[in-house]
Design a protein around this motif. Structure first.
Motif, PDB file in Angstrom:
ATOM      1  N   UNK A  73       0.830  -1.206   0.000  1.00 58.01           N
ATOM      2  CA  UNK A  73       0.000   0.000   0.000  1.00 58.01           C
ATOM      3  C   UNK A  73       0.868   1.261   0.000  1.00 58.01           C
ATOM      4  N   UNK A  74       2.037   1.172   0.613  1.00 55.48           N
ATOM      5  CA  UNK A  74       2.932   2.324   0.716  1.00 55.48           C
ATOM      6  C   UNK A  74       3.875   2.398  -0.483  1.00 55.48           C
TER       7      UNK A  74
ATOM      8  N   UNK B   3       4.006  -8.736   3.827  1.00 53.98           N
ATOM      9  CA  UNK B   3       4.799  -7.972   4.783  1.00 53.98           C
ATOM     10  C   UNK B   3       4.057  -6.698   5.166  1.00 53.98           C
ATOM     11  N   UNK B   4       4.536  -6.057   6.223  1.00 51.51           N
ATOM     12  CA  UNK B   4       3.940  -4.802   6.680  1.00 51.51           C
ATOM     13  C   UNK B   4       5.052  -3.761   6.845  1.00 51.51           C
TER      14      UNK B   4
ATOM     15  N   UNK C  39      11.879  -2.174  11.010  1.00 49.77           N
ATOM     16  CA  UNK C  39      12.841  -2.971  11.771  1.00 49.77           C
ATOM     17  C   UNK C  39      14.152  -3.065  10.990  1.00 49.77           C
ATOM     18  N   UNK C  40      14.056  -3.277   9.690  1.00 53.93           N
ATOM     19  CA  UNK C  40      15.242  -3.396   8.838  1.00 53.93           C
ATOM     20  C   UNK C  40      16.024  -2.085   8.786  1.00 53.93           C
ATOM     21  N   UNK C  41      15.321  -0.945   8.726  1.00 55.30           N
ATOM     22  CA  UNK C  41      16.001   0.353   8.672  1.00 55.30           C
ATOM     23  C   UNK C  41      16.548   0.781  10.029  1.00 55.30           C
TER      24      UNK C  41
ATOM     25  N   UNK D 164      15.272  -1.560  -0.409  1.00 58.37           N
ATOM     26  CA  UNK D 164      13.811  -1.564  -0.523  1.00 58.37           C
ATOM     27  C   UNK D 164      13.163  -1.059   0.759  1.00 58.37           C
ATOM     28  N   UNK D 165      13.677  -1.493   1.916  1.00 59.16           N
ATOM     29  CA  UNK D 165      13.115  -1.066   3.203  1.00 59.16           C
ATOM     30  C   UNK D 165      13.208   0.446   3.365  1.00 59.16           C
ATOM     31  N   UNK D 166      14.337   1.031   2.971  1.00 55.39           N
ATOM     32  CA  UNK D 166      14.476   2.485   3.073  1.00 55.39           C
ATOM     33  C   UNK D 166      13.542   3.203   2.098  1.00 55.39           C
ATOM     34  N   UNK D 167      13.231   2.575   0.979  1.00 51.92           N
ATOM     35  CA  UNK D 167      12.260   3.165   0.048  1.00 51.92           C
ATOM     36  C   UNK D 167      10.855   3.143   0.654  1.00 51.92           C
ATOM     37  N   UNK D 168      10.518   2.085   1.388  1.00 54.54           N
ATOM     38  CA  UNK D 168       9.240   2.029   2.093  1.00 54.54           C
ATOM     39  C   UNK D 168       9.168   3.180   3.093  1.00 54.54           C
ATOM     40  N   UNK D 169      10.224   3.364   3.848  1.00 57.64           N
ATOM     41  CA  UNK D 169      10.281   4.451   4.828  1.00 57.64           C
ATOM     42  C   UNK D 169      10.098   5.802   4.155  1.00 57.64           C
ATOM     43  N   UNK D 170      10.799   6.008   3.036  1.00 65.83           N
ATOM     44  CA  UNK D 170      10.711   7.279   2.319  1.00 65.83           C
ATOM     45  C   UNK D 170       9.289   7.549   1.828  1.00 65.83           C
TER      46      UNK D 170
END
Length: 320
Positions: A171-172, A186-187, A193-195, A241-247
């Motif tokens: 969704x993000x 995944x959520x 957690x990864x970042x 990828x995790x940092x892109x989710x955060x962004x």
């Protein structure tokens, strides 16, 4: 002692207020699991108190056929545990009965804003980022300018359905090299957690695959979102990828802030919730001043509606 309750469909938040100060906590307690409905009274009974004030968003979980049914259930359950209980309506009124029920549905953000108004705030954008959703509430000339139900708040951009933990990753972030599979693999909590933004102890909900919350397991879930696995993609790829989710999470919230701030000519954000640190980033990104409520109430910022309700419980008891 006085007790404030914020009863959600996934989390039960509480704050106890006494002469020594305030303390509280969060219990993961998904009400969509029907067996939990019967267990709710014992979960609510956290202490012996003089008065209780409660707000609810639990009426929206799919255990109930309607919001009205959900509000009535919460009212009945709270009253059974604490006969001396009050409820906050979407108009900011405090009553000893949740009548009519729809006036008391999805009202936790109102408790927070009412508290801030009592503290003298008049012009601000209140933003609360929790595990599931983000409230973006404009207050102009000492008046709440938000809609009073979630459908209208969604339509007007005052309720952004993203949070720090339970939001499905796809969704993000819709695409990372390839489109993400629209499956509940995944959520957002996995990415954070990864970042390093979230401690695994804060990952209080169930994981999508029912496994653990170690960094490696979080990366494995994120890998599935690309129809792959961690060994195939590699750790560096999944971390990126995790940092892109955060962004994208920060971007979505920043856009919502900017829209409301421009619409209502507001310059300051008052932020709280689990994601307060991300709210600061988002506000600064779009040139808004930011005040974090953790500066005032510490960790209770993460459960601010419950804190506000505890204060209201004390006020109502002393006023009688």
């Amino acid at each position: 002692m006085y007790l404030g309750l914020d009863i959600g469909g996934a989390n039960l938040k509480y704050v106890v207020l006494d002469e020594s100060g305030a303390k509280g906590g969060v219990v993961y307690f998904p009400l969509w699991k029907r067996e939990n409905l019967k267990k709710l009274p014992e979960k609510l009974k956290v202490c012996e108190v003089k008065a209780v004030c409660a707000v609810t968003t639990a009426e929206l979980c799919d255990t109930f056929a309607s919001r009205e049914e959900g509000v009535k259930f919460v009212e009945k359950t709270v009253k059974a545990a604490f006969p001396k209980a009050f409820f906050v309506s979407v108009e900011g009124k405090i009553r000893d009965k949740a009548e009519p029920p729809l006036d008391f549905a999805a009202s936790n953000w109102v408790a927070s804003v009412r508290y801030l108004l009592e503290e003298g705030w008049r012009e601000f954008l209140f933003v609360d980022m929790g595990t599931t959703t983000t409230d973006v509430i404009p207050v102009r000339e000492g008046t709440i300018r938000s809609a009073k139900n979630d459908f209208e708040r969604l339509r007007r951009g005052e309720l952004v359905y993203v949070g720090m933990l339970r939001t499905p990753t796809f969704h993000v972030l819709r695409r990372f090299k390839v489109p993400l599979a629209p499956e509940f693999y995944s959520v957002v909590g996995d990415a954070l957690v990864v970042t390093g933004d979230m401690d695994k102890d804060d990952y209080i909900c169930e994981t999508p695959d029912g496994r653990g919350v170690s960094r490696e397991e979080c990366m494995q879930r994120l890998s599935r979102q690309l129809c792959s696995d961690l060994k195939e993609l590699g750790e560096d790829f999944v971390v990126e990828m995790a940092f892109c989710v955060r962004e994208e999470l920060v971007r979505m919230v920043a856009e919502a802030m900017e829209w409301q701030a421009q619409k209502w000519q507001l310059e300051r954000v008052v932020g709280c919730g689990k994601g307060e640190f991300l709210l600061r980033e988002a506000a600064e990104r779009v040139g808004l001043k930011f005040k974090g409520l953790s500066e005032e109430v510490g960790e209770l910022s993460e459960i601010f509606p419950a804190y506000a309700c505890a204060v209201f419980a004390k006020e109502m008891f002393e006023a009688e």
